[in-house]
Motif scaffolding. Structure first.
Motif, PDB file in Angstrom:
ATOM      1  N   LYS A 132      32.576 106.264 -10.572  1.00  0.00           N
ATOM      2  CA  LYS A 132      31.789 107.273 -10.097  1.00  0.00           C
ATOM      3  C   LYS A 132      32.108 108.002  -9.178  1.00  0.00           C
ATOM      4  N   GLN A 133      32.662 107.256  -8.049  1.00  0.00           N
ATOM      5  CA  GLN A 133      33.191 107.926  -6.877  1.00  0.00           C
ATOM      6  C   GLN A 133      34.510 108.944  -7.123  1.00  0.00           C
ATOM      7  N   ARG A 134      35.259 108.479  -8.052  1.00  0.00           N
ATOM      8  CA  ARG A 134      36.301 109.446  -8.240  1.00  0.00           C
ATOM      9  C   ARG A 134      35.991 110.512  -9.440  1.00  0.00           C
ATOM     10  N   HIS A 135      34.787 110.354 -10.094  1.00  0.00           N
ATOM     11  CA  HIS A 135      34.246 111.157 -11.010  1.00  0.00           C
ATOM     12  C   HIS A 135      35.447 111.475 -12.138  1.00  0.00           C
ATOM     13  N   LYS A 136      35.903 110.101 -12.492  1.00  0.00           N
ATOM     14  CA  LYS A 136      36.862 109.921 -13.371  1.00  0.00           C
ATOM     15  C   LYS A 136      36.795 108.346 -14.159  1.00  0.00           C
ATOM     16  N   GLY A 137      37.133 108.141 -15.250  1.00  0.00           N
ATOM     17  CA  GLY A 137      37.314 106.934 -16.047  1.00  0.00           C
ATOM     18  C   GLY A 137      36.855 106.694 -17.382  1.00  0.00           C
ATOM     19  N   LYS A 138      37.573 105.636 -18.103  1.00  0.00           N
ATOM     20  CA  LYS A 138      37.241 105.491 -19.422  1.00  0.00           C
ATOM     21  C   LYS A 138      36.921 103.958 -19.302  1.00  0.00           C
ATOM     22  N   ILE A 139      35.970 103.568 -20.188  1.00  0.00           N
ATOM     23  CA  ILE A 139      35.515 102.333 -20.531  1.00  0.00           C
ATOM     24  C   ILE A 139      35.462 101.994 -22.011  1.00  0.00           C
ATOM     25  N   LEU A 140      36.387 101.143 -22.468  1.00  0.00           N
ATOM     26  CA  LEU A 140      36.513 101.106 -23.833  1.00  0.00           C
ATOM     27  C   LEU A 140      36.168  99.450 -24.187  1.00  0.00           C
ATOM     28  N   THR A 141      35.146  99.458 -25.241  1.00  0.00           N
ATOM     29  CA  THR A 141      34.626  97.833 -25.464  1.00  0.00           C
ATOM     30  C   THR A 141      34.870  97.772 -26.676  1.00  0.00           C
ATOM     31  N   VAL A 142      35.494  96.499 -27.167  1.00  0.00           N
ATOM     32  CA  VAL A 142      35.445  96.268 -28.430  1.00  0.00           C
ATOM     33  C   VAL A 142      34.360  95.434 -29.072  1.00  0.00           C
ATOM     34  N   SER A 143      33.548  96.040 -29.809  1.00  0.00           N
ATOM     35  CA  SER A 143      32.387  95.504 -30.603  1.00  0.00           C
ATOM     36  C   SER A 143      33.048  94.769 -31.649  1.00  0.00           C
ATOM     37  N   SER A 144      32.077  95.183 -32.871  1.00  0.00           N
ATOM     38  CA  SER A 144      32.299  94.597 -34.162  1.00  0.00           C
ATOM     39  C   SER A 144      31.523  95.271 -34.984  1.00  0.00           C
ATOM     40  N   ARG A 145      31.641  95.420 -36.283  1.00  0.00           N
ATOM     41  CA  ARG A 145      30.752  95.734 -37.295  1.00  0.00           C
ATOM     42  C   ARG A 145      29.578  94.950 -37.401  1.00  0.00           C
ATOM     43  N   GLY A 146      29.556  93.738 -36.821  1.00  0.00           N
ATOM     44  CA  GLY A 146      28.599  92.970 -36.687  1.00  0.00           C
ATOM     45  C   GLY A 146      27.626  93.254 -35.195  1.00  0.00           C
ATOM     46  N   GLY A 147      28.233  94.236 -34.592  1.00  0.00           N
ATOM     47  CA  GLY A 147      27.346  94.825 -33.550  1.00  0.00           C
ATOM     48  C   GLY A 147      26.361  95.931 -34.037  1.00  0.00           C
ATOM     49  N   ARG A 148      26.625  96.490 -35.308  1.00  0.00           N
ATOM     50  CA  ARG A 148      25.702  97.283 -35.938  1.00  0.00           C
ATOM     51  C   ARG A 148      24.806  96.795 -36.961  1.00  0.00           C
ATOM     52  N   THR A 149      25.294  95.781 -37.689  1.00  0.00           N
ATOM     53  CA  THR A 149      24.724  95.175 -39.116  1.00  0.00           C
ATOM     54  C   THR A 149      24.521  93.801 -39.001  1.00  0.00           C
ATOM     55  N   GLY A 150      23.660  93.228 -39.385  1.00  0.00           N
ATOM     56  CA  GLY A 150      23.599  91.586 -39.255  1.00  0.00           C
ATOM     57  C   GLY A 150      24.423  91.172 -40.392  1.00  0.00           C
ATOM     58  N   ILE A 151      24.864  89.982 -40.062  1.00  0.00           N
ATOM     59  CA  ILE A 151      25.635  88.975 -40.960  1.00  0.00           C
ATOM     60  C   ILE A 151      25.104  87.746 -41.007  1.00  0.00           C
ATOM     61  N   PRO A 152      24.953  87.276 -42.204  1.00  0.00           N
ATOM     62  CA  PRO A 152      24.323  86.013 -42.340  1.00  0.00           C
ATOM     63  C   PRO A 152      25.248  84.855 -41.641  1.00  0.00           C
ATOM     64  N   LEU A 153      24.796  83.904 -40.938  1.00  0.00           N
ATOM     65  CA  LEU A 153      25.465  82.639 -40.365  1.00  0.00           C
ATOM     66  C   LEU A 153      26.320  83.139 -39.327  1.00  0.00           C
ATOM     67  N   LEU A 154      26.175  84.417 -38.869  1.00  0.00           N
ATOM     68  CA  LEU A 154      26.638  84.918 -37.562  1.00  0.00           C
ATOM     69  C   LEU A 154      25.440  85.731 -36.663  1.00  0.00           C
ATOM     70  N   GLU A 155      24.436  84.961 -36.777  1.00  0.00           N
ATOM     71  CA  GLU A 155      23.308  85.445 -36.080  1.00  0.00           C
ATOM     72  C   GLU A 155      23.618  85.600 -34.763  1.00  0.00           C
ATOM     73  N   VAL A 156      23.911  84.663 -33.901  1.00  0.00           N
ATOM     74  CA  VAL A 156      24.162  84.586 -32.613  1.00  0.00           C
ATOM     75  C   VAL A 156      25.094  85.561 -32.178  1.00  0.00           C
ATOM     76  N   TYR A 157      26.384  85.644 -32.938  1.00  0.00           N
ATOM     77  CA  TYR A 157      27.535  86.454 -32.522  1.00  0.00           C
ATOM     78  C   TYR A 157      26.925  87.900 -32.848  1.00  0.00           C
ATOM     79  N   CYS A 158      26.284  88.247 -33.860  1.00  0.00           N
ATOM     80  CA  CYS A 158      25.749  89.708 -34.177  1.00  0.00           C
ATOM     81  C   CYS A 158      24.949  89.824 -33.045  1.00  0.00           C
ATOM     82  N   ALA A 159      23.776  88.865 -32.449  1.00  0.00           N
ATOM     83  CA  ALA A 159      23.062  89.373 -31.432  1.00  0.00           C
ATOM     84  C   ALA A 159      23.402  89.633 -30.169  1.00  0.00           C
ATOM     85  N   SER A 160      24.716  89.301 -29.634  1.00  0.00           N
ATOM     86  CA  SER A 160      25.620  89.354 -28.565  1.00  0.00           C
ATOM     87  C   SER A 160      26.073  90.702 -28.493  1.00  0.00           C
ATOM     88  N   LYS A 161      26.636  91.072 -29.779  1.00  0.00           N
ATOM     89  CA  LYS A 161      27.351  92.497 -29.996  1.00  0.00           C
ATOM     90  C   LYS A 161      26.388  93.579 -30.019  1.00  0.00           C
TER      91      LYS A 161
END
Length: 290
Positions: A132-161
């Motif tokens: 913010k001080q520099r008014h410059k930067g990039k933040i790239l975060t690796v999520s997952s398709r499980g961060g947008r749509t739920g997946i059975p047996l991956l409930e907690v992983y998906c919730a964290s994403k």
């Protein structure tokens, strides 16, 4: 050195983090100074081999556990002191566990949130004031398709994403006023240690006689479904796409890997009731009657 971008990368022990750090370090135009972080320096051998002769030239390895405030603050302050800036933050570190929700240990649940969600927020908090001080930067975060749509047996992983997707989607409007670009990268399946671990978790559920028969059948059917699908990308291919994304002058907020995955996610997200995504998942875990 002032023309080089300083990149702080997490999750560099293996997989996507290792390949991304190596690609940036080996950039033929030497446009980057890479700070590749690992939880334990005892696990750095593969990373050292991947970086090769670029180590201590365009790449440096540092120990950082993103679940610990003192580790995060120490690394961020050390990088700022030595290089005077952090231009790019790549949040790649992540863990996952697939299994029987009813008896999943609380430690497993908290562990996923501590790394996939809270750790990412902790590190973002540490670099944002500087950007913010520099008014410059990039933040790239690796999520997952499980961060947008739920997946059975991956409930907690998906919730964290899901949680980290919501955090950054909320942060973007403010960040852009400071010329900070935030990007979520949502990969499909990749042949990584994480995927192998999730596959093993499913096999454990299928073999566990203490789990009810119906849940065990879901796990077996999920395994059968996964065996018919090849990973959509290798970690090195995905790393190449990550580098392309961070090199874009004004990257879009969400990027799916491969891009074709975005069409499936878009169709699920556009269906307001949520029933389409549920129906697709039912087909994966419940075998049709012959």
């Amino acid at each position: 050195m002032m023309n080089q971008e300083v990149v702080l990368v997490t999750g560099c022990v293996s997989g996507l983090g290792l390949h991304t750090a190596a690609r940036l370090a080996q950039d033929p135009d030497q446009r980057y100074i890479v700070i590749a972080t690992v939880v334990s320096l005892a696990e750095k051998d593969d990373l050292v081999a991947a970086i090769g002769a670029h180590l201590e030239n365009t790449a440096y390895i540092m120990k950082m556990d993103i679940t610990k405030d003192e580790d995060v603050q120490s690394v961020v302050q050390t990088v700022l002191h030595r290089f005077d800036r952090i231009d790019i933050l790549l949040n790649i570190a992540g863990i996952g566990s697939c299994g029987y929700m009813d008896t999943m240990p609380r430690s497993t649940i908290e562990g996923m949130f501590n790394i996939n969600t809270i750790g990412v927020i902790r590190l973002t908090q540490a670099v944002m004031p500087h950007m913010k001080q520099r008014h410059k930067g990039k933040i790239l975060t690796v999520s997952s398709r499980g961060g947008r749509t739920g997946i059975p047996l991956l409930e907690v992983y998906c919730a964290s994403k899901f949680a980290i997707e919501g955090f950054f989607e909320s942060l973007v409007p403010v960040a852009r006023q400071f010329s900070i670009n935030i990007v979520m990268v949502e990969p499909g399946g990749m042949k990584t240690q994480l995927q192998e671990r999730l596959f093993g978790d499913l096999e454990d559920v299928a073999a566990d006689e203490s789990v009810n028969d119906l849940d065990r059948s879901f796990a077996r059917n999920w395994i059968d479904d996964l065996k018919t699908k090849k990973p959509s990308m290798t970690p090195d291919e995905a790393a190449g796409k990550l580098v392309e994304i961070l090199q874009a002058e004004k990257p879009r907020f969400r990027c799916t890997l491969p891009e074709s995955l975005g069409d499936e996610i878009a169709s699920i997200m556009a269906e307001e009731s949520g029933e389409l995504g549920i129906a697709l998942n039912v087909k994966r875990i419940v075998k049709a009657e012959k």
